[in-house]
Design a protein around this motif. Sequence first.
Motif, PDB file in Angstrom:
ATOM      1  N   ARG A  33       0.841  -1.198   0.000  1.00 55.09           N
ATOM      2  CA  ARG A  33       0.000   0.000   0.000  1.00 55.09           C
ATOM      3  C   ARG A  33       0.876   1.249   0.000  1.00 55.09           C
ATOM      4  N   ARG A  34       0.481   2.198  -0.838  1.00 54.51           N
ATOM      5  CA  ARG A  34       1.213   3.454  -0.860  1.00 54.51           C
ATOM      6  C   ARG A  34       0.707   4.341   0.255  1.00 54.51           C
ATOM      7  N   THR A  35       1.580   5.189   0.769  1.00 57.73           N
ATOM      8  CA  THR A  35       1.168   6.139   1.801  1.00 57.73           C
ATOM      9  C   THR A  35       0.260   7.185   1.179  1.00 57.73           C
ATOM     10  N   ALA A  36      -0.434   7.917   2.016  1.00 52.87           N
ATOM     11  CA  ALA A  36      -1.406   8.893   1.547  1.00 52.87           C
ATOM     12  C   ALA A  36      -0.778  10.241   1.228  1.00 52.87           C
ATOM     13  N   SER A  37       0.516  10.271   0.995  1.00 51.83           N
ATOM     14  CA  SER A  37       1.199  11.531   0.689  1.00 51.83           C
ATOM     15  C   SER A  37       0.775  12.032  -0.678  1.00 51.83           C
ATOM     16  N   PRO A  38       0.786  13.346  -0.891  1.00 53.34           N
ATOM     17  CA  PRO A  38       0.387  13.906  -2.184  1.00 53.34           C
ATOM     18  C   PRO A  38       1.247  13.354  -3.313  1.00 53.34           C
ATOM     19  N   GLN A  39       0.608  13.056  -4.425  1.00 52.15           N
ATOM     20  CA  GLN A  39       1.324  12.471  -5.544  1.00 52.15           C
ATOM     21  C   GLN A  39       1.469  13.496  -6.662  1.00 52.15           C
ATOM     22  N   GLN A  40       2.624  13.500  -7.268  1.00 53.63           N
ATOM     23  CA  GLN A  40       2.835  14.389  -8.404  1.00 53.63           C
ATOM     24  C   GLN A  40       2.099  13.837  -9.615  1.00 53.63           C
ATOM     25  N   THR A  41       1.378  14.693 -10.313  1.00 53.62           N
ATOM     26  CA  THR A  41       0.645  14.249 -11.487  1.00 53.62           C
ATOM     27  C   THR A  41       1.350  14.711 -12.753  1.00 53.62           C
ATOM     28  N   GLN A  67     -13.065  11.484 -16.152  1.00 57.41           N
ATOM     29  CA  GLN A  67     -12.046  11.122 -15.175  1.00 57.41           C
ATOM     30  C   GLN A  67     -11.595  12.326 -14.339  1.00 57.41           C
ATOM     31  N   GLU A  68     -11.338  12.065 -13.060  1.00 52.25           N
ATOM     32  CA  GLU A  68     -10.840  13.109 -12.168  1.00 52.25           C
ATOM     33  C   GLU A  68      -9.316  13.154 -12.266  1.00 52.25           C
ATOM     34  N   TYR A  69      -8.840  13.843 -13.257  1.00 53.36           N
ATOM     35  CA  TYR A  69      -7.399  13.970 -13.465  1.00 53.36           C
ATOM     36  C   TYR A  69      -7.157  15.331 -14.115  1.00 53.36           C
ATOM     37  N   PRO A  70      -6.160  16.081 -13.621  1.00 51.32           N
ATOM     38  CA  PRO A  70      -6.008  17.483 -14.037  1.00 51.32           C
ATOM     39  C   PRO A  70      -5.557  17.708 -15.475  1.00 51.32           C
ATOM     40  N   ASN A  71      -4.799  16.767 -16.035  1.00 50.18           N
ATOM     41  CA  ASN A  71      -4.229  17.048 -17.354  1.00 50.18           C
ATOM     42  C   ASN A  71      -4.139  15.765 -18.175  1.00 50.18           C
ATOM     43  N   PHE A  72      -5.121  15.535 -19.028  1.00 46.12           N
ATOM     44  CA  PHE A  72      -5.063  14.371 -19.912  1.00 46.12           C
ATOM     45  C   PHE A  72      -5.768  14.679 -21.228  1.00 46.12           C
ATOM     46  N   GLU A  73      -5.311  14.004 -22.266  1.00 41.34           N
ATOM     47  CA  GLU A  73      -5.968  14.061 -23.562  1.00 41.34           C
ATOM     48  C   GLU A  73      -6.446  12.663 -23.912  1.00 41.34           C
ATOM     49  N   VAL A  74      -7.420  12.590 -24.801  1.00 51.42           N
ATOM     50  CA  VAL A  74      -7.926  11.306 -25.266  1.00 51.42           C
ATOM     51  C   VAL A  74      -7.676  11.224 -26.769  1.00 51.42           C
ATOM     52  N   VAL A  75      -6.833  10.277 -27.165  1.00 47.19           N
ATOM     53  CA  VAL A  75      -6.522  10.071 -28.577  1.00 47.19           C
ATOM     54  C   VAL A  75      -7.416   8.962 -29.093  1.00 47.19           C
ATOM     55  N   LEU A  76      -8.355   9.325 -29.953  1.00 53.30           N
ATOM     56  CA  LEU A  76      -9.284   8.355 -30.535  1.00 53.30           C
ATOM     57  C   LEU A  76      -8.786   7.962 -31.915  1.00 53.30           C
ATOM     58  N   SER A 141     -13.998   3.411 -11.989  1.00 53.43           N
ATOM     59  CA  SER A 141     -14.026   4.596 -11.126  1.00 53.43           C
ATOM     60  C   SER A 141     -13.501   5.813 -11.893  1.00 53.43           C
ATOM     61  N   ARG A 142     -13.661   6.977 -11.295  1.00 50.71           N
ATOM     62  CA  ARG A 142     -13.167   8.218 -11.899  1.00 50.71           C
ATOM     63  C   ARG A 142     -11.694   8.437 -11.580  1.00 50.71           C
ATOM     64  N   GLN A 143     -11.093   7.506 -10.844  1.00 56.66           N
ATOM     65  CA  GLN A 143      -9.673   7.603 -10.485  1.00 56.66           C
ATOM     66  C   GLN A 143      -8.800   6.673 -11.326  1.00 56.66           C
ATOM     67  N   TRP A 144      -9.330   6.136 -12.385  1.00 56.12           N
ATOM     68  CA  TRP A 144      -8.582   5.189 -13.221  1.00 56.12           C
ATOM     69  C   TRP A 144      -7.261   5.772 -13.715  1.00 56.12           C
ATOM     70  N   ILE A 145      -7.311   6.927 -14.341  1.00 55.95           N
ATOM     71  CA  ILE A 145      -6.080   7.540 -14.854  1.00 55.95           C
ATOM     72  C   ILE A 145      -5.120   7.829 -13.716  1.00 55.95           C
ATOM     73  N   SER A 146      -5.658   8.364 -12.632  1.00 53.96           N
ATOM     74  CA  SER A 146      -4.823   8.713 -11.479  1.00 53.96           C
ATOM     75  C   SER A 146      -4.118   7.491 -10.899  1.00 53.96           C
ATOM     76  N   GLU A 147      -4.863   6.405 -10.715  1.00 44.73           N
ATOM     77  CA  GLU A 147      -4.293   5.196 -10.118  1.00 44.73           C
ATOM     78  C   GLU A 147      -3.247   4.561 -11.027  1.00 44.73           C
ATOM     79  N   MET A 148      -3.567   4.402 -12.295  1.00 42.41           N
ATOM     80  CA  MET A 148      -2.627   3.761 -13.219  1.00 42.41           C
ATOM     81  C   MET A 148      -1.376   4.613 -13.413  1.00 42.41           C
TER      82      MET A 148
END
Length: 370
Positions: A33-41, A67-76, A141-148
């Motif tokens: 398990r990772r600690t709950a420290s802030p993660q760099q995105t 998704q709840e992620y600050p900076n992502f693009e979707v390439v279709l 979940s809406r945290q998919w991008i964040s978690e991966m």
Amino acid sequence: MVILHVLFYIFVVVTFVQLFFYGYVFSSVKQKRRTASPQQTFPVSVLICAKNEAKNLTAFLPSILDQEYPNFEVVLINDSSTDATLQVMEQFKVNHSNIKIVNVKNIEAFWGNKKYALTLGIKAATHNRLLFTDADCQPVSRQWISEMSSHFTREHQLILGYGAYAKVKKSVLNKLIRFETFMTAVQYFSYTKLGNPYMGVGRNMAYTKELFFEARGFMDHMNIKSGDDDLFVNQIGDSRNTTICLSKNSFTESIAKETYSEWIVQKRRHITTAKNYKTKHKSALGMFFVSQFLFFAIGLILISTGFFWQIVLGLIVARYLALFINLSLASKKLNEKDLIPYFPLLEIFLIVTQFSIFIKNLLSKQNRWK
């Protein structure tokens, strides 16, 4: 009597091989398990390659865009679709500025080759960190991008996730498909944790653009239509650059095949691709399957004849104990706990299915991809 003695000693050997896999190898489906420290995105490009997927894109693309992620693009990537796939992509793009469309048209050299389409999409991606899924998948979940993406480090440039199938109550086929998917995941997660990654699934996988081009993309297996996910991992994955993501918020989910014949066609293609794995991986996977088959075949003969039945029964109990302990733990991590009571039956059904697919593939070739 001599034959029974020979069968008994073979049974002892294959049981210990099974105990090695179920008791040791498959106990590795775990993650600190990772600690709950802030993660760099970091900025991430999500890539979806679609061929005649207008209906699925309409249904599942919103879960990617939400998704709840600050900076992502979707390439279709529209892979030479003949339905309304491109139009659906363009409709989404009107309301979402982070969508980029790559419209791939067939050329003679790479006719119908998904790897060619994916390569064009990867080249068009803005960001170095790439996250892949299929048009018929949605994150749970809406945290998919964040978690991966949180598992990317300077060293780890290839992240293997879990692509589940939606549960359908009172469906034996659904349980069988999910069990096969679960067992495949248990194996590739376990081998990766032991420092020997051999495959992943395109429904949920991430790697860097840098790693892709260092490996010359799919060039080493471009002539094989399938395998953009597992053959790529088999080619480039190692103990240093590959890791896994087991967070339940990182899973994706798709709809399983509804008929046995459709699923068999899909699995025939997957198994055909596996013959191109590295020799060490084919040997390990083959050893597991052969030992499974012999365990049941010889065990049935010895039990029916009563030959050394106390020892045979003891070995069977030990093997199933190891199976239930480690597969139950893995099923809880992968959110497949409802399969636990059916493990013995599902395993037998799967062995019979895999054996029949093996025979069919010897008699004919499968060169299709969806």
